[in-house]
Write a protein that holds these residues in place. Structure first.
Motif, PDB file in Angstrom:
ATOM      1  N   ARG A 185       0.841  -1.201   0.000  1.00  0.00           N
ATOM      2  CA  ARG A 185       0.000   0.000   0.000  1.00  0.00           C
ATOM      3  C   ARG A 185       0.869   1.241   0.000  1.00  0.00           C
ATOM      4  N   ARG A 186       0.213   2.386  -0.155  1.00  0.00           N
ATOM      5  CA  ARG A 186       0.893   3.667  -0.007  1.00  0.00           C
ATOM      6  C   ARG A 186       0.330   4.387   1.209  1.00  0.00           C
ATOM      7  N   LEU A 187       1.194   5.100   1.897  1.00  0.00           N
ATOM      8  CA  LEU A 187       0.728   5.963   2.973  1.00  0.00           C
ATOM      9  C   LEU A 187       0.240   7.261   2.353  1.00  0.00           C
ATOM     10  N   GLY A 188      -1.037   7.533   2.460  1.00  0.00           N
ATOM     11  CA  GLY A 188      -1.591   8.695   1.792  1.00  0.00           C
ATOM     12  C   GLY A 188      -1.654   8.482   0.291  1.00  0.00           C
ATOM     13  N   ASN A 210       4.960  12.852  10.396  1.00  0.00           N
ATOM     14  CA  ASN A 210       4.098  12.689  11.573  1.00  0.00           C
ATOM     15  C   ASN A 210       2.772  12.036  11.203  1.00  0.00           C
ATOM     16  N   GLN A 211       2.222  12.428  10.052  1.00  0.00           N
ATOM     17  CA  GLN A 211       0.974  11.826   9.587  1.00  0.00           C
ATOM     18  C   GLN A 211       1.193  10.370   9.213  1.00  0.00           C
ATOM     19  N   GLU A 212       2.332  10.077   8.601  1.00  0.00           N
ATOM     20  CA  GLU A 212       2.640   8.695   8.240  1.00  0.00           C
ATOM     21  C   GLU A 212       2.783   7.818   9.474  1.00  0.00           C
ATOM     22  N   LEU A 213       3.397   8.352  10.532  1.00  0.00           N
ATOM     23  CA  LEU A 213       3.512   7.589  11.773  1.00  0.00           C
ATOM     24  C   LEU A 213       2.138   7.236  12.333  1.00  0.00           C
ATOM     25  N   LEU A 214       1.226   8.203  12.294  1.00  0.00           N
ATOM     26  CA  LEU A 214      -0.127   7.942  12.789  1.00  0.00           C
ATOM     27  C   LEU A 214      -0.848   6.918  11.924  1.00  0.00           C
ATOM     28  N   GLU A 215      -0.675   7.020  10.614  1.00  0.00           N
ATOM     29  CA  GLU A 215      -1.309   6.048   9.714  1.00  0.00           C
ATOM     30  C   GLU A 215      -0.789   4.644   9.970  1.00  0.00           C
TER      31      GLU A 215
END
Length: 322
Positions: A179-182, A220-225
Motif C-alpha cells: 500500500r501507499r501511505l496517503g 508525523n501523519q505517516e507515523l499515525l497512519e
C-alpha cells in the motif's frame, strides 16, 4: 619548567572553556527538546538524548576537576535530565518463552550504496527467517536474487528513488499486499508470515525524512497512519523499518498510543542504528514494534555493510493463541 608547562596550562584552560560552552549549548538543546511539538527544528533536537548525556557528563567532570563546582553541578543536573529518558530503555519485562524462536532482520540498504556483497554476506551469516530491505533499487533487486533459493517466499518492490523495498522469507506467506501511505506517500508492505510459533502480521515501513517543515508534517501523519494500520490488525503484529524518528519524539509516542504496540528496545537499550558510524554518534531510528503477544528474546544492531544504516536483528516468538 615554565616553558613546558605553559602549553599544558593553555590546553587546560581551553578544555574548561569547551566544557563551559558544552554546558550552555547542549544544556539549551536538552531543555528546548521538551518543546518538540512547538517547532519542527525543536523536534529534531529530541533525538540526541544519549549524545547530550555523555557530552554534559564529560563537561561536568572537567569543571569539577577545575573546582568550578556550581557549573559542574549544573552540568550534572542537565546530564541527569537526559539519563532519566534513557535508563527506562534498559529495563523491561523479562521474556521467558518455551515457544520456537524465529529471527527477523531489517536494513535500509541506502539506494546509493552499491556494496551488494556485504549485505548478502551479512544475511547469510545471521541466517534470519525473513529479511526486510528498504531503499531497494532495480540494481539492488537484481543483486538480491541470489537469495531466492534460501528465501523462496517474498516480494520485490524496487524503485529508482529511496522508496523501494523487498521482503525475503524462508517461512510461508499467507497474504501479502503493498500500500501507499496517503496518496503519494512511501510504500508499505503488509504480509502474514507463518512461523513455527504462530502467524504474524508484518508491516514493513519507511517514513519520510523530516528535513523541511512540510516533510516533518508528512512524517508525523505517516507515523499515525502506521499506528492505525497496526491497531486494525488482529493477532500478533510487528511493525518494522526505518521510522526516521526516535522514541524520544512525542510523535513517536503518539504512534505507540494509537497502535497499541510495544517498543522492543525496552530491556535492550538505546541500540542506535544511524548513521553507520561508531556507537556514540548513532541514534535509534530503525525500529521493531510489536503487540504484547510477540515475545522479544533478543535484539541487537548488526555490523556496518556499506549503508548509512546498520541492520536491526530481532529474535522473537509468538504466544500461543488462547
Amino acid at each position: 619548567m615554565s616553558q613546558s608547562g605553559a602549553p599544558a596550562g593553555r590546553l587546560w584552560r581551553a578544555l574548561q572553556w569547551l566544557a563551559l560552552a558544552t554546558i550552555l549549548v547542549v544544556g539549551a538543546c536538552t531543555l528546548l527538546a521538551f518543546a518538540a511539538r512547538g517547532h519542527w527544528r525543536l523536534e529534531l533536537m529530541c533525538h540526541f538524548r544519549a549524545q547530550y548525556f555523555w557530552m554534559l557528563a564529560l563537561a561536568a567532570v572537567v569543571l569539577a576537576f577545575a573546582r568550578r563546582s556550581r557549573l559542574a553541578m549544573i552540568g550534572t543536573a542537565l546530564a541527569i535530565v537526559n539519563l532519566v529518558l534513557i535508563v527506562p530503555l534498559y529495563f523491561g519485562p523479562a521474556t521467558v518463552t518455551d515457544r520456537p524462536v524465529s529471527r527477523g532482520m531489517s536494513l535500509n540498504v541506502y539506494f546509493h550504496n552499491q556494496d551488494y556483497d556485504r549485505t548478502l554476506e551479512l544475511i547469510r551469516a545471521e541466517d534470519p527467517d525473513f529479511v526486510l530491505l528498504l531503499e531497494v533499487t532495480p540494481d539492488w533487486a537484481e543483486a538480491m536474487r541470489a537469495l531466492d533459493t534460501t528465501y523462496p517466499h517474498g516480494h520485490l518492490e524496487p524503485r529508482k528513488d529511496s522508496g523501494g523495498m523487498a521482503l525475503f522469507s524462508r517461512v510461508p506467506i499467507e497474504d501479502l499486499e503493498v500500500r501507499r501511505l496517503g496518496d503519494y506517500g512511501p510504500s508499505i508492505l503488509l504480509a502474514r508470515l507463518v512461523f513455527p510459533s504462530g502467524t504474524l502480521t508484518l508491516i514493513g515501513g519507511h517514513t519520510s525524512s523530516p528535513k523541511t517543515p512540510q516533510t516533518f508534517e508528512v512524517r508525523n501523519q505517516e507515523l499515525l497512519e502506521l499506528g492505525k494500520m497496526a491497531s486494525s490488525r488482529a493477532g500478533a503484529v510487528m511493525l518494522l523499518g526505518d521510522m526516521n524518528c526516535t522514541s524520544w519524539s512525542p510523535y513517536f509516542q503518539d504512534m505507540l498510543t494509537v497502535s497499541g504496540l510495544l517498543d522492543s528496545r525496552r530491556g535492550f537499550g538505546v541500540d542506535g542504528s544511524w548513521p553507520a558510524a561508531p556507537l556514540p554518534l548513532r541514534i535509534p531510528i530503525d525500529h521493531c514494534l510489536a503487540t504484547p503477544d510477540v515475545a522479544i528474546a533478543s535484539r541487537r544492531i548488526g555490523a556496518a555493510v556499506g549503508s548509512d544504516h546498520r541492520p536491526l536483528i530481532v529474535d522473537f516468538s509468538i504466544a500461543e493463541a488462547k
